[in-house]
Motif scaffolding. Structure first.
Motif, short mmCIF file in Angstrom:
data_model
loop_
_atom_site.label_atom_id
_atom_site.label_comp_id
_atom_site.label_asym_id
_atom_site.label_seq_id
_atom_site.Cartn_x
_atom_site.Cartn_y
_atom_site.Cartn_z
N SER A 35 0.65 -1.12 0.03
CA SER A 35 0.06 0.11 -0.04
C SER A 35 0.80 1.01 0.05
O SER A 35 0.81 2.27 -0.74
CB SER A 35 -0.97 0.08 1.24
OG SER A 35 -1.92 -1.28 1.27
N ALA A 95 0.94 3.94 -3.15
CA ALA A 95 0.87 5.29 -2.85
C ALA A 95 1.77 6.17 -3.24
O ALA A 95 1.39 7.19 -4.04
CB ALA A 95 0.36 5.52 -1.35
N THR A 113 -4.14 2.35 -8.68
CA THR A 113 -4.79 3.16 -7.41
C THR A 113 -6.17 2.90 -7.28
O THR A 113 -6.42 2.50 -5.91
CB THR A 113 -4.55 4.68 -7.79
OG1 THR A 113 -3.15 5.01 -7.92
CG2 THR A 113 -4.92 5.48 -6.54
N ASN A 147 -7.51 0.66 -3.84
CA ASN A 147 -8.43 1.73 -2.85
C ASN A 147 -9.65 0.73 -2.75
O ASN A 147 -10.28 0.62 -1.83
CB ASN A 147 -8.87 2.86 -3.58
CG ASN A 147 -7.77 3.90 -3.42
OD1 ASN A 147 -6.81 3.86 -2.76
ND2 ASN A 147 -7.62 4.93 -4.36
#
Length: 586
Positions: free
Chosen positions: A350, A354, A411, A415
């Motif tokens: 993660s 990011a 992304t 998410n």
């Protein structure tokens, strides 16, 4: 020839048989100490004794000298009062030392120095649990009286054994329930060693588990020792070969040594370093799924006369249950450890996603912006569209758009999987959303020589959806269709309201069915489910000509399901594929 009994003798026999019958018909768990007291009182009644004492078996301590290890505790009065001195002979309870020298553990016998005393051993499987001493003023006990009391003693031995087995089985059942519910290894091991010592009347117990190297064992749990001795044992490494515990684990056979000082298999170095000295030892194997995992040991029977076959049977049965529980707890611990590692990897992933998304998006947006600016300059210069510079600029724009889409998919999928995606559900008309998505791909289709058709009703098609994420779903499906459809092929984007089949054609729609059909190579039947997995590819990644990293379809499927819809594919190899998804009607 039949003997004729006098009335008092006959009455005594009747009392004896009633007493034996009461013992034989006892049911359920009974406190052994209470049973011994009752037996002593019955013996006094059968033998018409004036006084009865009970000497319970006492625990032997390892720090006592051998000559001080008396078998019995001091006398407890059961029947009558202590008699006064008579004819110069003191009438008193016999001492444990006197009984230890004169007692025959298998026979009811008069005390040699004073036959007015009758010594009655109360045993269980040849193990003396107590001694009842009967005393009668003025006369000795007759052989017939001794026979009656002896018969009572034999029956009591059977009752005590039955009670012992009943208690052991009850304990095993309770422990089995507890062991299956205890999932953490450390408290489970402590429960096992504590229960093992209690079940066979041992002073201490321990569990040794085979280590991953397969050549050594370590003490995993210890009971009955002080904290210093426990720490010493935990620091020891025991060889699997050449040790009593290792022999038990490897052979799968129990081992009993009731005099370890004379047993060459016993390594005294461990015992000599501890405050508790080992006199006797019983070890049974721990086997799970036909594989040895260690050994369960108990040391020093608390009565000092060693471990017996019934102790071996009970502990072996218990070890079978304990080994399964230990293995399950270890597997659970390993699973939790792997899950923790996966969580850490997911956290790092993660963080990487990011960071990478942020760092990639900025230069890609910059390249895209400069490409747009360059196109505007070239168009102002009236440069023809077939000029090589315009072709190069088109390739640059297309490659940049694909990279931006790829970063966006990474992304968005991250998410979605982490629960960070929040849909803004509203009643939206799908027709303009689908027209916009089709317009985004017409240029690519034109350059590739593909026909893109949009089949939608003339009226609005309302659905409860997030317009931005619905557009992303369409982009994922259209991108795949364009990539895999060869030149001259056709792509059809369509939408159809679906009424509830149970309510008929005139009913209001419950769902909206959206489809993207192509005339590509098709998908083999055994790959229809796999294409929705992350990073899945239909062919070898070294030979693929279409590009992509396999995130579009998993993302589309996740977004559709988050809307409460379904996504699936129907395909025929050599003919083409059609992807369908549904959204709740608005």
């Amino acid at each position: 020839m039949h003997r004729v009994y006098e009335p008092p003798t006959l009455e005594r026999h009747l009392r004896a048989h009633r007493a034996l019958l009461r013992l034989a018909t006892l049911e359920g768990p009974i406190d052994p100490e209470m049973l011994l007291r009752q037996a002593a009182q019955l013996a006094a009644e059968l033998a018409a004794a004036d006084v009865c004492w009970l000497h319970p078996r006492r625990t032997v301590h390892t720090d006592e000298a051998p000559e001080c290890r008396c078998l019995l505790a001091e006398a407890l009065p059961i029947v009558g009062e202590a008699p006064e001195a008579e004819n110069g002979h003191p009438a008193r309870p016999l001492t444990p030392a006197e009984l230890a020298q004169a007692m025959d553990p298998y026979t009811v016998t008069p005390y040699p120095e004073d036959p007015r005393y009758l010594v009655v051993p109360l045993t269980r499987m040849d193990r003396v649990l107590a001694v009842s001493v009967l005393f009668r003023r003025g006369s000795e006990f007759t052989p017939e009286e001794m026979d009656l009391v002896g018969e009572l003693s034999l029956h009591l031995s059977s009752v005590l054994q039955s009670q012992h087995l009943f208690a052991a089985r009850s304990t095993l059942i309770e422990l089995a329930q507890h062991l299956t519910s205890e999932l953490h290894l450390t408290p489970l091991l402590e429960t096992i060693v504590r229960a093992a010592a209690t079940m066979v009347d041992a002073q201490a117990s321990s569990i040794l588990l085979i280590q991953p190297d397969g050549t050594t064992m370590r003490f995993a749990a210890v009971h009955g020792l002080n904290e210093m001795d426990r720490e010493r044992l935990r620091s020891l490494v025991v060889p699997l070969h050449g040790s009593m515990a290792g022999s038990v684990a490897l052979t799968g056979k129990a081992l009993v040594s009731n005099d370890v000082a004379r047993d060459p298999r016993f390594y005294a170095g461990v015992s000599d370093s501890l405050e508790l000295k080992t006199r006797s030892l019983l070890a049974v194997p721990l086997v799970a799924q036909d594989r040895p995992i260690g050994a369960l040991e108990v040391i020093n029977h608390k009565y000092g006369d060693g471990f017996r076959p019934d102790d071996v049977d009970v502990l072996t049965l218990f070890a079978t249950q304990a080994a399964i529980a230990i293995q399950n707890a270890r597997l659970l611990a390993e699973r939790e450890e792997r899950l923790n590692q996966i969580r850490q990897l997911e956290q790092r992933k993660s963080q990487f996603i990011a960071l990478a998304s942020h760092e990639l998006r900025t230069p890609l947006n910059l390249v895209s912006g400069y490409a747009a600016l360059m196109r505007s300059y070239l168009e102002e210069m009236a440069l023809p569209s077939e000029h090589p510079v315009m072709d190069s600029l088109g390739y640059l724009e297309h490659a940049t758009a694909r990279l931006i889409e790829m970063v966006g998919n990474i992304t968005s999928l991250h998410n979605l999987e982490t629960g960070a995606t929040q849909l803004l559900i509203d009643r939206n008309d799908l027709v303009p959303i689908m027209r916009s998505a089709a317009a985004d791909y017409r240029g690519w289709c034109r350059r590739k020589g593909l026909e893109l058709q949009l089949q939608v009703p003339d009226h609005p098609v309302h659905a409860m959806c997030d317009s931005l994420e619905t557009n992303r779903i369409l982009h994922c499906l259209l991108s795949n269709a364009v990539k895999f459809t060869p030149e001259g092929g056709r792509i059809v984007l369509a939408a159809t309201p679906l009424p509830d089949p149970a309510e008929g054609d005139g009913a209001p729609p419950q769902e909206v069915l959206v489809s993207v059909a192509d005339t590509g190579p098709g998908i083999p039947p055994d790959r229809l489910d796999a294409i929705f997995e992350r990073f899945a590819q239909l062919d070898d990644h070294l030979r693929r000509a279409q590009g992509g990293i396999g995130l579009g379809l998993p993302l589309a499927k996740g977004l559709v399901e988050k809307h409460g819809g379904r996504l699936w594919v129907e395909s025929t190899v050599g003919v083409g594929s059609t992807f369908y998804f549904t959204l709740p009607a608005g």
